[in-house]
Design a protein around this motif. Structure first.
Motif, PDB file in Angstrom:
ATOM      1  N   ILE A 164      -8.590 -18.908   0.917  1.00 48.91           N
ATOM      2  CA  ILE A 164      -9.493 -17.789   0.661  1.00 48.91           C
ATOM      3  C   ILE A 164     -10.042 -17.311   1.999  1.00 48.91           C
ATOM      4  CG2 ILE A 164     -11.686 -17.102  -0.370  1.00 48.91           C
ATOM      5  CD1 ILE A 164     -11.078 -19.127  -2.616  1.00 48.91           C
ATOM      6  N   THR A 165      -9.896 -16.019   2.235  1.00 48.65           N
ATOM      7  CA  THR A 165     -10.336 -15.408   3.483  1.00 48.65           C
ATOM      8  C   THR A 165     -11.085 -14.131   3.135  1.00 48.65           C
ATOM      9  OG1 THR A 165      -8.357 -16.271   4.566  1.00 48.65           O
ATOM     10  CG2 THR A 165      -9.564 -14.555   5.732  1.00 48.65           C
ATOM     11  N   THR A 166     -12.216 -13.930   3.746  1.00 50.52           N
ATOM     12  CA  THR A 166     -13.044 -12.772   3.435  1.00 50.52           C
ATOM     13  C   THR A 166     -12.924 -11.711   4.525  1.00 50.52           C
ATOM     14  OG1 THR A 166     -14.608 -14.253   2.343  1.00 50.52           O
ATOM     15  CG2 THR A 166     -15.385 -12.036   2.861  1.00 50.52           C
ATOM     16  N   PHE A 167     -12.758 -10.483   4.090  1.00 45.01           N
ATOM     17  CA  PHE A 167     -12.722  -9.321   4.973  1.00 45.01           C
ATOM     18  C   PHE A 167     -13.785  -8.339   4.498  1.00 45.01           C
ATOM     19  CE2 PHE A 167      -8.580 -11.159   5.547  1.00 45.01           C
ATOM     20  CZ  PHE A 167      -8.228 -10.864   6.863  1.00 45.01           C
ATOM     21  N   ALA A 168     -14.329  -7.568   5.424  1.00 43.51           N
ATOM     22  CA  ALA A 168     -15.321  -6.544   5.083  1.00 43.51           C
ATOM     23  C   ALA A 168     -14.696  -5.164   5.270  1.00 43.51           C
ATOM     24  CB  ALA A 168     -16.546  -6.685   5.983  1.00 43.51           C
ATOM     25  N   ARG A 169     -14.881  -4.291   4.295  1.00 46.84           N
ATOM     26  CA  ARG A 169     -14.360  -2.933   4.423  1.00 46.84           C
ATOM     27  C   ARG A 169     -15.164  -2.194   5.479  1.00 46.84           C
ATOM     28  NH1 ARG A 169     -15.548   0.293  -0.257  1.00 46.84           N
ATOM     29  NH2 ARG A 169     -17.198   1.120   1.020  1.00 46.84           N
ATOM     30  N   THR A 170     -14.473  -1.614   6.448  1.00 44.22           N
ATOM     31  CA  THR A 170     -15.154  -0.897   7.523  1.00 44.22           C
ATOM     32  C   THR A 170     -14.847   0.587   7.518  1.00 44.22           C
ATOM     33  OG1 THR A 170     -13.365  -1.429   9.061  1.00 44.22           O
ATOM     34  CG2 THR A 170     -15.278  -2.930   9.016  1.00 44.22           C
ATOM     35  N   ASN A 171     -13.839   1.007   6.748  1.00 43.72           N
ATOM     36  CA  ASN A 171     -13.530   2.432   6.668  1.00 43.72           C
ATOM     37  C   ASN A 171     -12.706   2.683   5.415  1.00 43.72           C
ATOM     38  OD1 ASN A 171     -13.584   5.119   7.529  1.00 43.72           O
ATOM     39  ND2 ASN A 171     -11.666   4.922   8.658  1.00 43.72           N
ATOM     40  N   ALA A 172     -12.855   3.880   4.860  1.00 48.52           N
ATOM     41  CA  ALA A 172     -12.077   4.286   3.696  1.00 48.52           C
ATOM     42  C   ALA A 172     -11.793   5.774   3.796  1.00 48.52           C
ATOM     43  CB  ALA A 172     -12.844   3.989   2.410  1.00 48.52           C
ATOM     44  N   GLN A 173     -10.529   6.124   3.636  1.00 47.50           N
ATOM     45  CA  GLN A 173     -10.127   7.525   3.598  1.00 47.50           C
ATOM     46  C   GLN A 173      -9.385   7.754   2.288  1.00 47.50           C
ATOM     47  OE1 GLN A 173      -8.129   7.250   7.635  1.00 47.50           O
ATOM     48  NE2 GLN A 173      -8.684   9.411   7.562  1.00 47.50           N
ATOM     49  N   LEU A 174      -9.777   8.789   1.577  1.00 50.22           N
ATOM     50  CA  LEU A 174      -9.125   9.137   0.318  1.00 50.22           C
ATOM     51  C   LEU A 174      -8.400  10.458   0.496  1.00 50.22           C
ATOM     52  CD1 LEU A 174     -12.108   8.305  -2.068  1.00 50.22           C
ATOM     53  CD2 LEU A 174     -10.272   6.799  -1.289  1.00 50.22           C
ATOM     54  N   PHE A 175      -7.173  10.513   0.032  1.00 48.67           N
ATOM     55  CA  PHE A 175      -6.353  11.706   0.192  1.00 48.67           C
ATOM     56  C   PHE A 175      -6.051  12.336  -1.153  1.00 48.67           C
ATOM     57  CE2 PHE A 175      -5.542   9.112   3.932  1.00 48.67           C
ATOM     58  CZ  PHE A 175      -5.655  10.050   4.955  1.00 48.67           C
ATOM     59  N   GLU A 176      -5.814  13.650  -1.160  1.00 54.57           N
ATOM     60  CA  GLU A 176      -5.486  14.376  -2.381  1.00 54.57           C
ATOM     61  C   GLU A 176      -4.211  13.832  -3.031  1.00 54.57           C
ATOM     62  OE1 GLU A 176      -7.224  16.734  -4.059  1.00 54.57           O
ATOM     63  OE2 GLU A 176      -8.814  16.313  -2.610  1.00 54.57           O
ATOM     64  N   SER A 177      -3.320  13.261  -2.246  1.00 51.07           N
ATOM     65  CA  SER A 177      -2.073  12.698  -2.764  1.00 51.07           C
ATOM     66  C   SER A 177      -2.320  11.488  -3.664  1.00 51.07           C
ATOM     67  CB  SER A 177      -1.172  12.270  -1.603  1.00 51.07           C
ATOM     68  OG  SER A 177      -1.791  11.229  -0.863  1.00 51.07           O
TER      69      SER A 177
END
Length: 187
Positions: A164-177
């Motif tokens: 088990i390894t934890t990562f933190a979300r640092t960026n999110a981009q959402l596209f129309e596709s």
């Protein structure tokens, strides 16, 4: 110290390829392509960079690519797919590669640690799932192109025993596709 970055396309159900190693179900047209290619031209195969007029584009993030044998030998693949990067393939059986493709046959973790300590841009882990599971303790960043598709079965993002390894979300981009481009850093 350079980072090991696992940058890969993945389905909603966590697969990076179909069972046969192909990835035809991913979306290759849409607004996500221009946005991601502009930011990460270094992750395009050399022949595609030329076709898109990016052959002179500098490597922005990576100067080294690391891939498993199946990723390197993807159906229809090229003998030197990323000639603009230092190329490493992890395999105990691969014998016929061009001079610019180095083969790591043993102590993968040790060799990747050495690569991380070198000067330069980051190291791109482009697949596959077994190699990612083995290198999970060394992965610093996940860059996931999440496609709105379900394969049902295939090659998992991490294929094998992994702690088990934890990562933190640092960026999110959402596209129309419908594609989401997510960045996670090791916590």
């Amino acid at each position: 110290m350079r980072k090991l970055v696992y940058y890969v396309a993945v389905t909603l159900d966590g697969f990076i390829a179909a069972e046969d190693g192909t990835f035809d179900g991913f979306i290759f047209e849409g607004d996500h392509m221009a946005g991601i290619n502009a930011e990460y031209p270094d992750t395009l195969p050399t022949q595609f960079r030329s076709a898109l007029g990016l052959s002179d584009a500098p490597n922005r993030h990576f100067d080294t690519v690391l891939m498993g044998r199946h990723t390197y030998q993807v159906p229809g693949g090229l003998p030197s797919p990323y000639a603009h990067l230092r190329q490493f393939v992890v395999s105990s059986s691969l014998i016929d590669t061009p001079p610019d493709v180095a083969v790591i046959r043993q102590d993968v973790v040790g060799r990747v640690r050495e690569l991380k300590e070198e000067d330069g841009l980051d190291i791109w882990l482009c697949g596959g799932g077994k190699l990612a599971a083995e290198l999970l303790p060394l992965i610093d960043t996940l860059l996931l192109k999440i496609h709105p598709v379900v394969f049902g079965r295939g090659i998992p993002l991490f294929d094998g025993k992994a702690d088990i390894t934890t990562f933190a979300r640092t960026n999110a981009q959402l596209f129309e596709s419908g594609v989401s481009f997510m960045t996670y850093e090791r916590s």
